[in-house]
Design a protein around this motif. Structure first.
Motif, PDB file in Angstrom:
ATOM      1  N   HIS A 254       0.831  -1.193   0.000  1.00 35.22           N
ATOM      2  CA  HIS A 254       0.000   0.000   0.000  1.00 35.22           C
ATOM      3  C   HIS A 254       0.874   1.254   0.000  1.00 35.22           C
ATOM      4  CE1 HIS A 254      -2.810  -3.048   1.627  1.00 35.22           C
ATOM      5  NE2 HIS A 254      -3.705  -2.358   0.939  1.00 35.22           N
ATOM      6  N   ARG A 360     -13.221   7.934   1.270  1.00 37.01           N
ATOM      7  CA  ARG A 360     -12.361   7.062   0.463  1.00 37.01           C
ATOM      8  C   ARG A 360     -11.767   5.934   1.322  1.00 37.01           C
ATOM      9  NH1 ARG A 360     -10.309   8.741  -4.457  1.00 37.01           N
ATOM     10  NH2 ARG A 360      -8.648   7.439  -5.345  1.00 37.01           N
ATOM     11  N   ARG A 364     -12.154   1.800   1.044  1.00 34.41           N
ATOM     12  CA  ARG A 364     -11.012   0.889   1.037  1.00 34.41           C
ATOM     13  C   ARG A 364     -11.219  -0.256   2.030  1.00 34.41           C
ATOM     14  NH1 ARG A 364      -5.989   5.267   0.978  1.00 34.41           N
ATOM     15  NH2 ARG A 364      -6.120   5.799  -1.240  1.00 34.41           N
ATOM     16  N   GLN A 367     -13.587  -2.630   0.493  1.00 32.56           N
ATOM     17  CA  GLN A 367     -12.946  -3.403  -0.569  1.00 32.56           C
ATOM     18  C   GLN A 367     -12.076  -4.514   0.000  1.00 32.56           C
ATOM     19  OE1 GLN A 367     -11.143  -0.022  -2.613  1.00 32.56           O
ATOM     20  NE2 GLN A 367     -12.514  -0.292  -4.365  1.00 32.56           N
ATOM     21  N   ARG A 368     -11.374  -4.225   1.108  1.00 34.34           N
ATOM     22  CA  ARG A 368     -10.563  -5.267   1.729  1.00 34.34           C
ATOM     23  C   ARG A 368     -11.453  -6.352   2.327  1.00 34.34           C
ATOM     24  NH1 ARG A 368      -7.649  -0.465   3.618  1.00 34.34           N
ATOM     25  NH2 ARG A 368      -5.747  -0.248   2.372  1.00 34.34           N
ATOM     26  N   VAL A 377      -7.340  -2.108  -4.534  1.00 42.06           N
ATOM     27  CA  VAL A 377      -7.982  -1.346  -3.463  1.00 42.06           C
ATOM     28  C   VAL A 377      -7.707   0.129  -3.710  1.00 42.06           C
ATOM     29  CG1 VAL A 377      -8.022  -0.892  -0.985  1.00 42.06           C
ATOM     30  CG2 VAL A 377      -7.818  -3.249  -1.817  1.00 42.06           C
ATOM     31  N   SER A 378      -8.669   0.812  -4.330  1.00 43.66           N
ATOM     32  CA  SER A 378      -8.461   2.183  -4.808  1.00 43.66           C
ATOM     33  C   SER A 378      -9.232   3.228  -4.022  1.00 43.66           C
ATOM     34  CB  SER A 378      -8.877   2.272  -6.282  1.00 43.66           C
ATOM     35  OG  SER A 378     -10.239   1.913  -6.424  1.00 43.66           O
ATOM     36  N   GLY A 379     -10.195   2.785  -3.184  1.00 48.89           N
ATOM     37  CA  GLY A 379     -11.044   3.759  -2.515  1.00 48.89           C
ATOM     38  C   GLY A 379     -12.118   4.322  -3.411  1.00 48.89           C
TER      39      GLY A 379
END
Length: 418
Positions: A254, A360, A364, A367-368, A377-379
């Motif tokens: 990250h 954002r 994330r 997404q995780r 994982v872009s937010g």
């Protein structure tokens, strides 16, 4: 890449049209063409053409007895001019009737006739090529004034076709110059964009979804709205440049985030990236010089090719996911791969909860929890994330629209995560 070229081509086209209007380019090119057609000779010198381009009120110097000058001073043509700006276009019938009336005035006839026009051509037209062309038309008319007018209209139309070629070449050069400036100002590096799109599947998926949403209304957008569309894609465009100041990454892959919430970049400038960056700008400028219409048509053709193939069966389309996270991931991946996202909200659409409650960083975390790979994982609620949300909605009996609600977000964070 075609989508990026389309959006920036629309911006360059808006700027080019503004420049053409401000400097009255269409009117000035038509003036050059009429001087060449009626008074003989070639287009003006390069210096004269540069002055004509950069000086909005610049007008050509007419020779004594110029037919072109009399045409522009004719009442029917003068009425088309505004604030002494040359008209962008003269209708063929209006030009032909004005030219014949100029000859009638020069012959001092009260009635328009082929004989009077023939006499005026012999006595008052100084250009040998122009006089030869007009005499040939007069000879073919056989005394029929209507036939003579038709021939003059055809003669004028062919000359305007040549002007269209002049203008097209000028527009191509101007689009290239504007495109190069835009590529530098916004750092639109084709090579860097291509590398990121190849390596980042999440970015690639978002861009494909955005491309599918492009329609005729996109061509009508203003430049600020187009820039918002570009920013929404999250592409590696702008400053500071990823090429010159790369992002710092932690051991887990990250990016490092500073106290201000922004990614941390390397401090030292990578001079070795300057030449590839400049080459990327040049390629972008060449691409933008083709114009927005070219890229719009190409994008539509590419999407049609991409959508061709065997249609998935309905059973596969509505098949429910198993309760495990692994099955949710597999189903959403298949849906993204096959374009099988029935009922999924259009790219960029959000409900009130997503707009006002989710940051954002919240996205994330979701997404995780959805087991999306770290590199994706872009937010951003992209196509992959929406597809996995849709799979969970099907599993839990909710409407599979891919949109988050408070209870669904809680379910994902507490139930889906191990």
């Amino acid at each position: 890449l075609v989508l990026v070229y389309l959006l920036f081509s629309l911006i360059t086209t808006v700027i080019q049209e503004y420049i053409a209007s401000f400097f009255n380019r269409r009117g000035k090119l038509m003036e050059e063409a009429l001087v060449s057609l009626l008074d003989g000779g070639r287009r003006g010198s390069l210096w004269g053409r540069l002055k004509s381009f950069f000086l909005p009120g610049y007008r050509m110097n007419y020779r004594e007895g110029s037919l072109a000058k009399d045409i522009f001073n004719h009442g029917s043509i003068w009425g088309l001019m505004r604030d002494d700006r040359l008209p962008s276009y003269l209708p063929v019938d209006l030009f032909a009737s004005a030219l014949m009336d100029v000859f009638r005035t020069r012959a001092r006839d009260k009635v328009l006739s082929v004989e009077g026009i023939s006499e005026a051509v012999k006595l008052t037209v100084h250009s040998g090529t122009t006089r030869q062309a007009l005499e040939a038309m007069i000879s073919r008319s056989g005394g029929d004034i209507r036939k003579l007018q038709n021939d003059i209209e055809s003669w004028y139309s062919h000359a305007m076709d040549r002007v269209t070629g002049w203008y097209a070449r000028e527009v191509r050069v101007l689009l290239f110059i504007i495109g190069l400036l835009i590529a530098g100002v916004f750092n639109v590096d084709t090579f860097h964009l291509a590398n990121r799109l190849i390596s980042d599947s999440g970015l690639r998926s978002r861009t494909v979804v955005a491309a599918q949403a492009v329609g005729n209304d996109t061509l009508k957008k203003d430049a600020p709205d187009l820039m918002k569309d570009v920013a929404a894609l999250g592409l590696p465009i702008g400053w500071p440049a990823d090429q010159l100041y790369p992002l710092k990454y932690k051991n887990d892959g990250h990016t490092e985030i500073g106290n201000n919430g922004q990614p941390i970049r390397e401090i030292e400038l990578k001079y070795s990236a300057l030449i590839p960056m400049l080459a990327g700008w040049l390629v972008t400028a060449i691409a933008l010089s083709f114009g927005a219409t070219f890229w719009f048509d190409l994008l539509q053709n590419l999407l049609r090719v991409r959508g061709a193939g065997t249609k998935p069966s309905k059973n596969a389309e509505i098949k429910k996911a198993d309760s495990s996270t692994k099955d949710i991931s597999r189903e959403s991946s298949e849906n993204v791969e096959n374009g099988n996202l029935v009922g999924l909200a259009a790219y960029g659409s959000q409900n009130d909860f997503e707009k006002s409650r989710l940051t954002r960083f919240d996205i994330r975390d979701l997404q995780r929890a959805l087991k999306i790979p770290d590199l994706q994982v872009s937010g951003i609620l992209d196509e992959v994330t929406r597809a996995r949300i849709q799979a969970i909605q099907r599993q839990t009996g909710r409407t599979p629209d891919g949109l988050l609600t408070p209870d669904l977000a809680k379910h994902i964070l507490t139930s889906v995560s191990p």
